[in-house]
Design a protein around this motif. Structure first.
Motif, PDB file in Angstrom:
ATOM      1  N   ARG A  66       0.844  -1.207   0.000  1.00  0.00           N
ATOM      2  CA  ARG A  66       0.000   0.000   0.000  1.00  0.00           C
ATOM      3  C   ARG A  66       0.874   1.249   0.000  1.00  0.00           C
ATOM      4  O   ARG A  66       0.615   2.201  -0.743  1.00  0.00           O
ATOM      5  N   LYS A  67       1.923   1.239   0.830  1.00  0.00           N
ATOM      6  CA  LYS A  67       2.820   2.399   0.897  1.00  0.00           C
ATOM      7  C   LYS A  67       3.481   2.646  -0.457  1.00  0.00           C
ATOM      8  O   LYS A  67       3.565   3.778  -0.921  1.00  0.00           O
ATOM      9  N   ARG A  68       3.934   1.576  -1.099  1.00  0.00           N
ATOM     10  CA  ARG A  68       4.562   1.718  -2.421  1.00  0.00           C
ATOM     11  C   ARG A  68       3.560   2.232  -3.454  1.00  0.00           C
ATOM     12  O   ARG A  68       3.919   3.008  -4.338  1.00  0.00           O
ATOM     13  N   ILE A  69       2.320   1.770  -3.349  1.00  0.00           N
ATOM     14  CA  ILE A  69       1.289   2.248  -4.274  1.00  0.00           C
ATOM     15  C   ILE A  69       1.069   3.740  -4.077  1.00  0.00           C
ATOM     16  O   ILE A  69       1.042   4.508  -5.040  1.00  0.00           O
ATOM     17  N   TYR A  70       0.900   4.173  -2.819  1.00  0.00           N
ATOM     18  CA  TYR A  70       0.661   5.597  -2.542  1.00  0.00           C
ATOM     19  C   TYR A  70       1.792   6.484  -3.045  1.00  0.00           C
ATOM     20  O   TYR A  70       1.571   7.642  -3.386  1.00  0.00           O
ATOM     21  N   CYS A  79       3.780   5.728  -5.761  1.00  0.00           N
ATOM     22  CA  CYS A  79       4.117   5.548  -7.180  1.00  0.00           C
ATOM     23  C   CYS A  79       3.467   6.604  -8.077  1.00  0.00           C
ATOM     24  O   CYS A  79       2.442   7.201  -7.746  1.00  0.00           O
ATOM     25  N   HIS A  80       4.091   6.801  -9.204  1.00  0.00           N
ATOM     26  CA  HIS A  80       3.650   7.800 -10.177  1.00  0.00           C
ATOM     27  C   HIS A  80       2.233   7.529 -10.669  1.00  0.00           C
ATOM     28  O   HIS A  80       1.416   8.454 -10.743  1.00  0.00           O
ATOM     29  N   TYR A  81       1.911   6.296 -11.017  1.00  0.00           N
ATOM     30  CA  TYR A  81       0.587   5.969 -11.561  1.00  0.00           C
ATOM     31  C   TYR A  81      -0.512   6.327 -10.563  1.00  0.00           C
ATOM     32  O   TYR A  81      -1.534   6.880 -10.937  1.00  0.00           O
ATOM     33  N   TRP A  82      -0.302   6.037  -9.299  1.00  0.00           N
ATOM     34  CA  TRP A  82      -1.302   6.349  -8.275  1.00  0.00           C
ATOM     35  C   TRP A  82      -1.537   7.853  -8.206  1.00  0.00           C
ATOM     36  O   TRP A  82      -2.675   8.323  -8.200  1.00  0.00           O
ATOM     37  N   LYS A  83      -0.444   8.616  -8.148  1.00  0.00           N
ATOM     38  CA  LYS A  83      -0.548  10.062  -7.997  1.00  0.00           C
ATOM     39  C   LYS A  83      -1.134  10.732  -9.235  1.00  0.00           C
ATOM     40  O   LYS A  83      -1.908  11.679  -9.130  1.00  0.00           O
ATOM     41  N   GLU A  84      -0.779  10.247 -10.414  1.00  0.00           N
ATOM     42  CA  GLU A  84      -1.206  10.890 -11.654  1.00  0.00           C
ATOM     43  C   GLU A  84      -2.548  10.381 -12.186  1.00  0.00           C
ATOM     44  O   GLU A  84      -3.304  11.150 -12.770  1.00  0.00           O
ATOM     45  N   HIS A  85      -2.821   9.100 -12.017  1.00  0.00           N
ATOM     46  CA  HIS A  85      -3.991   8.518 -12.680  1.00  0.00           C
ATOM     47  C   HIS A  85      -5.107   8.072 -11.738  1.00  0.00           C
ATOM     48  O   HIS A  85      -6.255   7.955 -12.169  1.00  0.00           O
ATOM     49  N   CYS A  86      -4.805   7.795 -10.494  1.00  0.00           N
ATOM     50  CA  CYS A  86      -5.827   7.274  -9.579  1.00  0.00           C
ATOM     51  C   CYS A  86      -6.446   8.350  -8.704  1.00  0.00           C
ATOM     52  O   CYS A  86      -7.514   8.148  -8.138  1.00  0.00           O
ATOM     53  N   PHE A  87      -5.778   9.481  -8.602  1.00  0.00           N
ATOM     54  CA  PHE A  87      -6.313  10.568  -7.788  1.00  0.00           C
ATOM     55  C   PHE A  87      -7.637  11.046  -8.383  1.00  0.00           C
ATOM     56  O   PHE A  87      -7.717  11.353  -9.566  1.00  0.00           O
ATOM     57  N   GLY A  88      -8.664  11.061  -7.590  1.00  0.00           N
ATOM     58  CA  GLY A  88      -9.947  11.579  -8.041  1.00  0.00           C
ATOM     59  C   GLY A  88     -10.801  10.614  -8.846  1.00  0.00           C
ATOM     60  O   GLY A  88     -11.848  11.002  -9.351  1.00  0.00           O
ATOM     61  N   LEU A  89     -10.373   9.367  -9.007  1.00  0.00           N
ATOM     62  CA  LEU A  89     -11.206   8.405  -9.730  1.00  0.00           C
ATOM     63  C   LEU A  89     -12.484   8.125  -8.948  1.00  0.00           C
ATOM     64  O   LEU A  89     -12.484   8.132  -7.718  1.00  0.00           O
ATOM     65  N   THR A 112       2.165  -2.534  -9.985  1.00  0.00           N
ATOM     66  CA  THR A 112       1.638  -2.408 -11.345  1.00  0.00           C
ATOM     67  C   THR A 112       0.429  -1.473 -11.342  1.00  0.00           C
ATOM     68  O   THR A 112      -0.161  -1.204 -10.287  1.00  0.00           O
ATOM     69  N   ASP A 113       0.061  -1.017 -12.527  1.00  0.00           N
ATOM     70  CA  ASP A 113      -1.137  -0.184 -12.662  1.00  0.00           C
ATOM     71  C   ASP A 113      -2.363  -0.960 -12.188  1.00  0.00           C
ATOM     72  O   ASP A 113      -3.260  -0.400 -11.557  1.00  0.00           O
ATOM     73  N   PHE A 114      -2.380  -2.253 -12.480  1.00  0.00           N
ATOM     74  CA  PHE A 114      -3.502  -3.102 -12.088  1.00  0.00           C
ATOM     75  C   PHE A 114      -3.703  -3.105 -10.575  1.00  0.00           C
ATOM     76  O   PHE A 114      -4.817  -2.895 -10.091  1.00  0.00           O
ATOM     77  N   ILE A 115      -2.641  -3.309  -9.810  1.00  0.00           N
ATOM     78  CA  ILE A 115      -2.786  -3.381  -8.351  1.00  0.00           C
ATOM     79  C   ILE A 115      -3.152  -2.011  -7.778  1.00  0.00           C
ATOM     80  O   ILE A 115      -3.845  -1.917  -6.762  1.00  0.00           O
ATOM     81  N   CYS A 116      -2.737  -0.949  -8.450  1.00  0.00           N
ATOM     82  CA  CYS A 116      -3.153   0.399  -8.035  1.00  0.00           C
ATOM     83  C   CYS A 116      -4.669   0.544  -8.180  1.00  0.00           C
ATOM     84  O   CYS A 116      -5.341   1.082  -7.287  1.00  0.00           O
ATOM     85  N   LEU A 117      -5.206   0.064  -9.294  1.00  0.00           N
ATOM     86  CA  LEU A 117      -6.658   0.147  -9.504  1.00  0.00           C
ATOM     87  C   LEU A 117      -7.410  -0.775  -8.554  1.00  0.00           C
ATOM     88  O   LEU A 117      -8.518  -0.446  -8.121  1.00  0.00           O
ATOM     89  N   VAL A 118      -6.828  -1.913  -8.206  1.00  0.00           N
ATOM     90  CA  VAL A 118      -7.459  -2.798  -7.223  1.00  0.00           C
ATOM     91  C   VAL A 118      -7.579  -2.069  -5.885  1.00  0.00           C
ATOM     92  O   VAL A 118      -8.635  -2.094  -5.242  1.00  0.00           O
ATOM     93  N   LEU A 119      -6.514  -1.399  -5.465  1.00  0.00           N
ATOM     94  CA  LEU A 119      -6.560  -0.646  -4.214  1.00  0.00           C
ATOM     95  C   LEU A 119      -7.618   0.451  -4.292  1.00  0.00           C
ATOM     96  O   LEU A 119      -8.364   0.676  -3.347  1.00  0.00           O
ATOM     97  N   LYS A 120      -7.699   1.119  -5.436  1.00  0.00           N
ATOM     98  CA  LYS A 120      -8.697   2.175  -5.586  1.00  0.00           C
ATOM     99  C   LYS A 120     -10.107   1.605  -5.492  1.00  0.00           C
ATOM    100  O   LYS A 120     -10.989   2.213  -4.880  1.00  0.00           O
ATOM    101  N   LEU A 121     -10.321   0.430  -6.077  1.00  0.00           N
ATOM    102  CA  LEU A 121     -11.636  -0.219  -5.957  1.00  0.00           C
ATOM    103  C   LEU A 121     -11.942  -0.564  -4.504  1.00  0.00           C
ATOM    104  O   LEU A 121     -13.095  -0.432  -4.059  1.00  0.00           O
ATOM    105  N   LEU A 122     -10.936  -1.008  -3.755  1.00  0.00           N
ATOM    106  CA  LEU A 122     -11.156  -1.289  -2.337  1.00  0.00           C
ATOM    107  C   LEU A 122     -11.515  -0.012  -1.582  1.00  0.00           C
ATOM    108  O   LEU A 122     -12.334  -0.036  -0.667  1.00  0.00           O
ATOM    109  N   GLN A 123     -10.927   1.102  -1.975  1.00  0.00           N
ATOM    110  CA  GLN A 123     -11.259   2.378  -1.346  1.00  0.00           C
ATOM    111  C   GLN A 123     -12.678   2.812  -1.694  1.00  0.00           C
ATOM    112  O   GLN A 123     -13.426   3.252  -0.833  1.00  0.00           O
ATOM    113  N   LEU A 124     -13.016   2.713  -2.973  1.00  0.00           N
ATOM    114  CA  LEU A 124     -14.321   3.193  -3.440  1.00  0.00           C
ATOM    115  C   LEU A 124     -15.457   2.265  -3.035  1.00  0.00           C
ATOM    116  O   LEU A 124     -16.570   2.716  -2.813  1.00  0.00           O
TER     117      LEU A 124
END
Length: 102
Positions: free
Chosen positions: A28-32, A34-44, A69-81
């Motif tokens: 989770r810390k690595r995801i928070y 990473c570039h993909y999380w900050k640029e693409h997952c913020f505000g989804l 990976t981008d995939f695991i970043c989106l999985v975390l975002k789904l868990l949040q949402l």
């Protein structure tokens, strides 16, 4: 940006805790960070996350030197949402229908 790392307020707890905790703390810390999380997952949102999922070219958890990976970043975002069950079913049936049309 720490605000974006929180689970929605009315989320159902999994095993008596925050759904994000299904993913190990270090990942989770690595995801928070990473570039993909900050640029693409913020505000989804529930409706915009699907657009990001369509752009994925692979699935997996980590690569290289333990980079998420981008995939695991989106999985975390789904868990949040924690989208409603009806929305998840639409995600799945929509993906199945698009696969059948190819």
């Amino acid at each position: 940006m720490a605000m974006d790392n929180k689970t929605v307020r009315d989320a159902i707890q999994i095993h008596g805790t925050d759904p994000q905790f299904l993913i190990e703390k270090i990942l989770r810390k690595r995801i928070y960070e990473c570039h993909y999380w900050k640029e693409h997952c913020f505000g989804l949102t529930e409706s915009t996350i699907l657009e990001k999922a369509y752009t994925l070219t692979y699935i997996g958890g980590q690569y290289g030197v333990q980079k998420p990976t981008d995939f695991i970043c989106l999985v975390l975002k789904l868990l949040q949402l924690q989208p409603r069950e009806e929305i998840v079913i639409k995600y799945i049936t929509g993906l199945s229908e698009s696969d059948n049309n190819k």
